[in-house]
Every structure is written in C-alpha cells, then in structure tokens.
Design a protein around this motif. Structure first.
Motif, mmCIF file in Angstrom:
data_model
loop_
_atom_site.group_PDB
_atom_site.id
_atom_site.type_symbol
_atom_site.label_atom_id
_atom_site.label_comp_id
_atom_site.label_asym_id
_atom_site.label_seq_id
_atom_site.Cartn_x
_atom_site.Cartn_y
_atom_site.Cartn_z
ATOM 1 N N VAL A 438 -108.474 32.020 20.165
ATOM 2 C CA VAL A 438 -108.533 30.700 19.527
ATOM 3 C C VAL A 438 -108.969 29.641 20.540
ATOM 4 N N ALA A 439 -108.360 29.689 21.738
ATOM 5 C CA ALA A 439 -108.697 28.694 22.758
ATOM 6 C C ALA A 439 -110.155 28.800 23.196
ATOM 7 N N ILE A 440 -110.618 30.023 23.455
ATOM 8 C CA ILE A 440 -112.001 30.217 23.899
ATOM 9 C C ILE A 440 -112.987 29.822 22.807
ATOM 10 N N SER A 441 -112.646 30.137 21.556
ATOM 11 C CA SER A 441 -113.534 29.784 20.448
ATOM 12 C C SER A 441 -113.712 28.274 20.346
ATOM 13 N N PHE A 445 -117.305 28.460 21.735
ATOM 14 C CA PHE A 445 -118.066 28.851 20.549
ATOM 15 C C PHE A 445 -118.228 27.695 19.568
ATOM 16 N N ARG A 446 -117.141 26.954 19.339
ATOM 17 C CA ARG A 446 -117.168 25.774 18.474
ATOM 18 C C ARG A 446 -116.528 24.616 19.244
ATOM 19 N N PRO A 447 -117.227 24.019 20.217
ATOM 20 C CA PRO A 447 -116.621 23.011 21.091
ATOM 21 C C PRO A 447 -116.080 21.817 20.307
ATOM 22 N N ASP A 448 -114.898 21.339 20.735
ATOM 23 C CA ASP A 448 -114.329 20.127 20.152
ATOM 24 C C ASP A 448 -113.866 19.206 21.275
ATOM 25 N N GLU A 449 -113.166 18.133 20.920
ATOM 26 C CA GLU A 449 -112.798 17.119 21.912
ATOM 27 C C GLU A 449 -111.615 17.532 22.787
ATOM 28 N N THR A 453 -107.764 20.975 27.142
ATOM 29 C CA THR A 453 -106.512 21.586 26.686
ATOM 30 C C THR A 453 -106.704 23.067 26.390
ATOM 31 N N TRP A 454 -107.798 23.407 25.717
ATOM 32 C CA TRP A 454 -108.068 24.810 25.421
ATOM 33 C C TRP A 454 -108.300 25.606 26.696
ATOM 34 N N MET A 459 -106.231 29.686 30.709
ATOM 35 C CA MET A 459 -105.782 30.029 32.058
ATOM 36 C C MET A 459 -104.311 30.437 32.071
ATOM 37 N N VAL A 460 -103.471 29.746 31.301
ATOM 38 C CA VAL A 460 -102.047 30.095 31.243
ATOM 39 C C VAL A 460 -101.857 31.494 30.678
#
Length: 478
Positions: A438-441, A445-449, A453-454, A459-460
């Motif tokens: 979800v974070a990588i997407s 893949f679908r960049p947002d603002e 945070t993602w 990394m965590v």
C-alpha cells in the motif's frame, strides 16, 4: 465398531455440506472486504474479461506441470495400506477423494474470483455481478484439478505395471480440454460469452470424466511416498504454521529427488555456499517456480500497469514466492537446536549472512526484470525494486520464526490465547508485505501528497522484518 458405522471416504456427507456452507458464507462476505481494500489500492480497468480469459488457459496448462509433480490426490497411510493395497478397485476407493478435492479447490477459486472482481471495481461491486466470474473460476479450477490428475497418470505410467496410462486414446483424451480452451482464445472468443462458457463447461466435464476413468491406473507407490508428508502437514496445520505447511506441501508435490553433481564450491563465501546447497535439493522444482514467478512479473510489468491496485498485489505475491524459495537456508537454520555447537560466533552472524545473500539475489532478479522500465518511468522501476526488497524480507521472516512453542505460550498467556497468537504469528509476514505494498503504491505507482509518510512506513516495515529475521536464535533457548 461395526462395519455399518465405520466412516468411509464416501460417507462424509454432513462434513461436505458444512464445508460448502462455509464456502457459501465466504462467497457472500469476503468480497465486501475486497471492496474495502479496493478503496486503498484502487484499480481502473475498463474490462477484466481478457485477463480472466488468459488466466483460465494458463491455469489449464500449468496443470500439466502439477501432474508431473504429483497430481492432486493425497491419501493417508491408512488409506494406502488398508484400501488401495487390498486389491479392490482403485477407482472405487479414490473417486470420492478426487471429487472432494476438486470441489474444495473449485469453491476456493469461486471465492477468489468474487474477491478479484471486488478488488477491480471499487465501490461498484454487487453480488449479482459475481455469479458469472464465479462460475468461470469454478469450471476452470475443476478442469485444472482433473487435468492434473490425468497428466499425473500419464507421466507416472509404467510400461510393466500400469501401461494403460500411456495408451494412445488416453493421451489423446488428455489433450482435448487444453486444445479447446486455446481454440476459444485463438478465435477471439471469451469465456464470458455464451459459446465460450459452453466450451469451458464441456471441456471441464470431459476432463473430469477422463480423470475418473483413469483412476484405476494411479500408481500406489507415489501415493505412499506422499502419504508420509501428509502426516507432517496435518501437524503443521494444527499450529497454523504456514511456513512449515508450505515446506510440507513442497515435499508432497515433489517428484523423487535425484542427487546430481554438487553445485556448491569450496571457494564460495559461506552464506553463498549455504544458499547454493539449499537450492541443490529439488532444484528443478525451485527453478521452475522461480521462472514462472519471474515470467508472471515480467508479463505484468510489460502488459499491465502497477498503478492498478490488483496488479500491485499480484506483483507482491509473485515476489513473495521468489523470496520463499530463497528463504530455504534460513528455514533450515531455524530448525536446528544446538546453535552454540555449530555457530562459534553465534547464530546472528549466520542469519545476517543468509539474509544479505537472499536479498542480493532477489534484488538482482528485480534489476533484470525492471531493466526496461527505467527509461520509461523511474518511479515504477523504483517501486518494483522496493517490492522485491520487502517481499523477500517478509518471506525470510516467515522462514526464520520456525515452529511455535505452543506449550510455553499456553503456560504464559493461557490456552484461550493460543488461537489468536498463532494466527497473528502466521499472518505477520503477509500483513507486513500488504502494508508495504500500500505504501509503495501510493508513493511510486499512484503518487499522492503524503509521499514522505508512505516512504517512512516502507522503511519501518522493511527494518522491522530485517530485525526479526536476524534476531539471534540462542535467545529462544534461555
């Protein structure tokens, strides 16, 4: 106990009906969870019909490999000794088991089809729209199971004991169903249309009939070798030990192993030597799985778009399959007890070396598969490489945690807590991979603002997986 009260494979009607009842509940309820997941990982497909049509044909063709590896039947030791070895009709003894497994897999496929539909149509899923795809998935799974049984008979046929499995009529009959499906696609047909669906139905029924007819020629020797692995798999299922269950399933489906020329060399670093040695056993099966997973990833990167959430999930699943094969050395290390004897400097250094080696191999595969993406979109290529990293670490962690200490948990937390603890432990790796997907997407893949945070979440998750994987094994003995 009298003979009239002894349960046989054909007299479990109440259990079968209850299983179908649970499958019906899953068919009704699980798609709504998929619909919620589609809000997090949305897809924007115009139509999913071409993809489903191709998947049906691919599933039928992969059944040939499944038959070569051992087929769908798994019979217990008692069933082999007291039923099949008694001289009675093998078909009479085996067809209830065969039909039961076929129905179970068909039900799972039908549920998976509805969940897939929900994932691809966020906010628009309706139960009525899932009937067609459920029927297609059910027929495709039935055809795949029966084809696996047919090809197992063909490949295992012996010229002396069971030559009937390779008679011209049986071999020709085994080719009918795959050729029919290929013909439907070659003529621009679709299984969502009336003629295509009819062809799929006829092919599935014909394939099931041929499989049942050939059950008399199933080799008992292969069923006996698989029965031993089945006993181990049942014990793993009781503790919800997914890692061990997958290993046991590999043993069930693998053909007899042939010791060939050693691939490991003395000049290799120890972590690489361990990796190569682990891959030596069952090399053909592992290379085939790796090749199929890599081919699926390449096809999705070339012909699909990771911006669709269901494609991102499929990529993560294929990468996890590659990672699981690379995690065999860590699984072997986690199963050993005398750590202080074998590891002079402690197990942490061994786990670090194996983790680093597996990640390097996985990232090398990822670089090869994403080589063509860098010129078109560096974000997609970077996101795919990060999925390779996290997917491999998730598989390594699942292999690292080994079998659960059920007795200690029961004494510490109480018997009632065992179920939730076992499930939380078994699902920790897949859930971590899902969170990273979800974070990588949303970052690549679908960049947002919320890109920062993602990125922090990715990394965590990766750091947590690495820490658990490399946690010293000696601590479990204290």
């Amino acid at each position: 106990m009298s003979a009239t009260t002894t349960a046989t494979p054909g007299s479990r009607l109440s259990d079968d009906l209850y299983s179908l009842y649970l499958a019906g509940l899953g068919w009704l309820l699980l798609p709504f969870y998929g619909d919620r997941m589609a809000d997090v990982l949305p897809s924007d497909f115009v139509s999913i019909e071409p993809g489903v049509d191709i998947a049906v044909v691919v599933l039928a063709l992969t059944a040939i490999w499944s038959g070569f590896r051992g087929g769908p039947l798994m019979v217990s030791r008692a069933g082999v000794l007291h039923e099949l070895a008694s001289g009675a009709s093998r078909r009479q003894m085996l067809y209830p088991r065969f039909l039961r497994q076929m129905v179970a897999r068909a039900a799972i496929a039908a549920i998976g089809g509805t969940v897939f539909l929900a994932l691809t149509t966020p906010g628009e899923f309706e139960v009525s729209s899932s009937i067609t795809i459920s029927v297609i998935a059910l027929l495709a799974a039935s055809l795949a199971v029966s084809q696996s049984m047919i090809w197992h008979i063909v490949f295992s046929a012996d010229s002396e004991q069971s030559p009937q499995g390779r008679t011209p009529w049986f071999v020709a009959a085994s080719l009918v169903a795959p050729l029919v499906l290929i013909l439907v696609l070659a003529t621009n047909g679709s299984f969502f249309g009336g003629s295509g669906l009819l062809a799929l139905l006829v092919a599935a029924l014909f394939s099931v009939a041929v499989a049942i007819a050939g059950l008399d020629w199933v080799p008992i020797e292969r069923l006996w070798s698989r029965a031993r692995a089945l006993e181990t798999m049942r014990s793993s299922m009781q503790t919800v030990d997914f890692q061990q269950m997958l290993l046991d399933m590999r043993k069930v489906t693998d053909r007899p192993r042939v010791v060939g020329r050693p691939l490991a060399r003395s000049w290799m670093p120890t972590p690489l030597w361990r990796q190569v040695t682990a891959l030596q056993h069952g090399l053909a099966g592992q290379l085939t799985r790796l090749g199929l997973a890599a081919a699926a990833i390449a096809a999705m990167l070339i012909y699909s778009d990771p911006r669709h959430g269901v494609v991102a999930l499929a990529l993560a699943g294929c990468i996890a399959m590659i990672g699981f094969d690379l995690a065999v050395p860590i699984a072997a290390t986690a199963d050993q007890l005398p750590f202080l004897v074998h590891y002079r400097h402690g197990s942490a250094r061994v786990l670090q070396g194996q983790t680093f080696t597996a990640v390097v191999v996985a990232m090398s595969i990822g670089l090869a598969l994403t080589a063509s993406l860098w010129a078109e979109s560096s974000d997609l290529a970077t996101g795919a490489l990060l999925l390779f990293l996290v997917g491999t670490l998730a598989a390594l962690m699942q292999a690292r945690i080994g079998s659960p200490d059920v007795s200690r948990w029961a004494s510490t937390f109480g018997p009632n807590s065992l179920g939730p603890l076992l499930w939380a432990r078994a699902l920790s790796g897949p859930l971590a991979l899902l969170a990273a997907t979800v974070a990588i997407s949303h970052q690549y893949f679908r960049p947002d603002e919320f890109a920062t945070t993602w990125g922090n979440l990715t990394m965590v998750v990766a750091f947590s997986l690495a820490v658990v994987t490399m946690q010293p094994l000696e601590k479990s003995l204290r």
